[in-house]
Write a protein that holds these residues in place. Structure first.
Motif, mmCIF file in Angstrom:
data_model
loop_
_atom_site.group_PDB
_atom_site.id
_atom_site.type_symbol
_atom_site.label_atom_id
_atom_site.label_comp_id
_atom_site.label_asym_id
_atom_site.label_seq_id
_atom_site.Cartn_x
_atom_site.Cartn_y
_atom_site.Cartn_z
ATOM 1 N N HIS A 93 -40.935 -31.474 61.043
ATOM 2 C CA HIS A 93 -42.712 -30.918 61.495
ATOM 3 C C HIS A 93 -42.930 -29.440 62.155
ATOM 4 C CE1 HIS A 93 -44.335 -35.535 60.121
ATOM 5 N NE2 HIS A 93 -43.222 -35.993 60.384
ATOM 6 N N SER A 126 -40.965 -28.233 56.047
ATOM 7 C CA SER A 126 -41.922 -29.507 56.439
ATOM 8 C C SER A 126 -41.884 -29.981 54.612
ATOM 9 C CB SER A 126 -43.269 -28.867 56.548
ATOM 10 O OG SER A 126 -44.711 -28.097 55.550
ATOM 11 N N ARG A 173 -41.125 -41.293 54.138
ATOM 12 C CA ARG A 173 -41.824 -40.552 55.145
ATOM 13 C C ARG A 173 -42.916 -39.569 55.284
ATOM 14 N NH1 ARG A 173 -36.209 -40.777 56.990
ATOM 15 N NH2 ARG A 173 -35.242 -42.057 57.801
ATOM 16 N N LEU A 174 -42.711 -38.881 53.684
ATOM 17 C CA LEU A 174 -43.694 -37.788 53.195
ATOM 18 C C LEU A 174 -44.802 -39.030 53.206
ATOM 19 C CD1 LEU A 174 -41.812 -36.265 50.622
ATOM 20 C CD2 LEU A 174 -42.151 -35.857 52.967
ATOM 21 N N GLN A 175 -45.654 -38.154 53.501
ATOM 22 C CA GLN A 175 -47.480 -38.084 53.558
ATOM 23 C C GLN A 175 -48.195 -38.702 51.968
ATOM 24 O OE1 GLN A 175 -49.458 -34.674 55.276
ATOM 25 N NE2 GLN A 175 -50.128 -36.178 56.867
ATOM 26 N N ASP A 176 -48.850 -39.645 51.667
ATOM 27 C CA ASP A 176 -49.338 -39.750 50.425
ATOM 28 C C ASP A 176 -49.108 -38.546 48.969
ATOM 29 O OD1 ASP A 176 -49.246 -42.529 50.926
ATOM 30 O OD2 ASP A 176 -51.681 -42.694 50.972
ATOM 31 N N GLU A 177 -50.020 -37.769 49.925
ATOM 32 C CA GLU A 177 -50.850 -36.437 49.061
ATOM 33 C C GLU A 177 -49.167 -35.415 48.661
ATOM 34 O OE1 GLU A 177 -52.478 -35.852 52.839
ATOM 35 O OE2 GLU A 177 -52.005 -36.743 51.435
ATOM 36 N N VAL A 178 -48.333 -35.412 49.836
ATOM 37 C CA VAL A 178 -46.794 -35.297 49.532
ATOM 38 C C VAL A 178 -46.624 -35.162 48.128
ATOM 39 C CG1 VAL A 178 -45.338 -33.700 50.546
ATOM 40 C CG2 VAL A 178 -47.491 -33.786 51.906
ATOM 41 N N ARG A 208 -47.548 -47.320 47.078
ATOM 42 C CA ARG A 208 -48.237 -47.143 47.915
ATOM 43 C C ARG A 208 -49.346 -47.073 46.932
ATOM 44 N NH1 ARG A 208 -46.669 -41.836 51.197
ATOM 45 N NH2 ARG A 208 -44.337 -42.187 51.542
#
Length: 518
Positions: A93, A126, A173-178, A208
């Motif tokens: 991060h 990131s 662990r990544l965000q949805d958009e990533v 997701r």
């Protein structure tokens, strides 16, 4: 005993991971069962037939086609990674300042090698930055190779392989958009659909998607990636589009509208599919049009143009009015899209013409060649005689003609000819035209050459050195082959007028052999 246990543990973890992956991902890949890999770098396609299915009150129509994703390379095999459930994370991060600095440096890269060097100089990244690297590489490779890129060399880079390992390891662990952005980047880089990274990202996306909490923009990115991987009949695409259609379009903002328009324009909205959704989006876009900037205007107009959406004329008119305020702010590619869409829909605006007359003379010497050409085509299409624009373009032509393609040369002079306008320094202009014809005659396509010579005669400049070549049997054969189904009436009219003009205006020129070809 302890040593035996330590040796068996990695194998047990691998079997557990593969079993879990198999249970989760196979249902979503059944739509691809007919598309097997015939070799490590090639997929075979099957013959498919149109189907329609209704998944929501609006209805969903899908048309089967050959898979658009052609495997041109695959990620090099790499060492086994730790299971996603382990505590170690390879991505980091970063602060917003660090991310901003990296993205600024990434955007400034002008070649893939620069991107790879930048990647090696940043051991900490990131997830968003890692996904952005894939897209930047795709942008640079596609632009430089004009669609003929062979990605094996790039995909064998150790730094890029390590990045792929990192994304696979940390995908949970990544965000949805990533996750979705990384998957879309993989399709743009032609990574093997059966590679571990792609399978892992599809698996994460399915998990997701099942939660039904993805945003509009993430659903659009996922649909685009799956469309490239599996074609329009993917089960996950239907699931994503069903969720998208169940959202309230009246609550969408400009960014969400642009994302959906762009996604539909990639192929999912062809043949009238999702028409009701498109009409609802048009109504919402009309409410927000006064808030739109140049990027949004260009994206929406470009999407409507690709979709050939006939019911969109009210929105096109509103976007045209809004475009008047942003003519000077449009990037070259954006202005090209705007003018192309307006010509397709047959719409012009007096205030837009005035804005172009103020803007084009300032940028004629520096704008992209296609931008200048598209402006001239726009004025020609609407028969708008604009001395400020035409004089500047003609002057810039003398200095920039070598930058233009033969088609662009033809279209710029054709606009002057159709409107019968001779710029002040016509002598220098036509000397340059003649120079281009002598140097690049064999590069002209038959129609482009005919348009150019015909325009010259309209301006009372008679291209005697090239008339005999135009009326030669070889050129006529080329012209007929380019037309496909014979020469149309417009071309025949141009040929006849070219012949008659030369005969009447230049009686000393022998056109007896030419007449036999008409």
């Amino acid at each position: 005993m302890m040593a035996l246990f330590m040796m068996a543990r990695p194998l047990a973890l691998r079997l557990h991971f593969l079993s879990h992956l198999n249970d989760q991902i196979l249902p979503s890949l059944k739509a691809c069962v007919g598309k097997r890999l015939s070799s490590p770098g090639l997929r075979t396609s099957t013959v498919c037939f149109p189907t329609c299915s209704s998944l929501s009150p609006r209805g969903v129509c899908t048309t089967e086609r050959d898979a658009m994703f052609l495997v041109a390379g695959s990620v090099r095999p790499y060492q086994e990674l730790l299971p996603s459930g382990s505590g170690l994370s390879l991505l980091h991060h970063l602060t917003s300042d660090e991310d901003h600095t990296f993205m600024k440096r990434l955007t400034s890269c002008t070649s893939s090698q620069q991107v790879l060097r930048l990647l090696r100089s940043y051991p900490l990244l990131s997830g968003a930055a890692a996904a952005s690297i894939l897209h930047r590489l795709a942008d640079l490779e596609h632009d430089s190779a004009c669609g003929l890129w062979k990605p094996e060399t790039l995909l064998s880079d150790a730094g890029l392989n390590k990045l792929c390992q990192t994304l696979e390891h940390d995908s949970a662990r990544l965000q949805d958009e990533v996750v979705v952005r990384a998957l879309l980047g993989c399709t743009r880089l032609y990574l093997d659909p059966q590679s571990r990274l792609v399978l892992r990202l599809v698996f994460e996306s399915q998990k997701r998607l099942n939660l039904e909490r993805l945003s509009v923009e993430v659903l659009c990115g996922l649909s685009r990636a799956l469309f490239a991987l599996e074609g329009p009949n993917s089960g996950m695409i239907k699931q994503a589009m069903s969720q998208l259609q169940n959202k309230d379009t009246a609550q969408w903002n400009t960014a969400e509208l642009v994302a959906v328009y762009s996604m539909l324009a990639t192929g999912l909205g062809e043949d009238g599919c999702y028409l009701e959704l498109l009409n609802e989006m048009n109504a919402q876009a009309l409410q927000l049009v006064q808030q739109m900037g140049p990027g949004a205007i260009s994206e929406i107009l470009g999407a409507l143009f690709k979709l050939r959406h006939k019911e969109a004329l009210p929105l096109v008119i509103a976007l045209c009015k809004q475009a008047v305020h942003h003519v000077q702010n449009f990037a070259d590619p954006e202005l090209i899209v705007v003018l192309s869409a307006l010509m397709h829909y047959g719409h012009s605006d007096h205030f837009l013409v005035e804005a172009l007359e103020r803007h084009v003379p300032k940028v004629a010497f520096t704008a992209h060649a296609e931008t200048v050409t598209k402006v001239m085509q726009f004025f020609r299409r609407w028969r708008i005689l604009s001395p400020p624009v035409f004089n500047t373009v003609a002057e810039s032509f003398v200095y920039r003609a070598e930058e233009y393609s033969t088609w662009q040369v033809s279209q710029q002079i054709a606009a002057l000819g159709v409107l019968g306008y001779l710029p002040p320094d016509a002598g220098r202009l036509f000397r340059k035209v003649e120079s281009v014809l002598h140097a690049r005659f064999s590069q002209f396509q038959p129609r482009a050459l005919l348009d150019l010579l015909y325009a010259c005669t309209l301006l009372q400049r008679y291209p005697l050195n090239f008339v005999s070549k135009v009326f030669s049997p070889y050129f006529m054969q080329q012209l007929q082959g380019e037309e496909g189904s014979g020469i149309d009436h417009r071309v025949l009219a141009q040929l006849t007028q070219l012949y008659m003009t030369v005969k009447l205006e230049c009686p000393f020129y022998d056109v007896s052999e030419t007449a036999l070809l008409l």
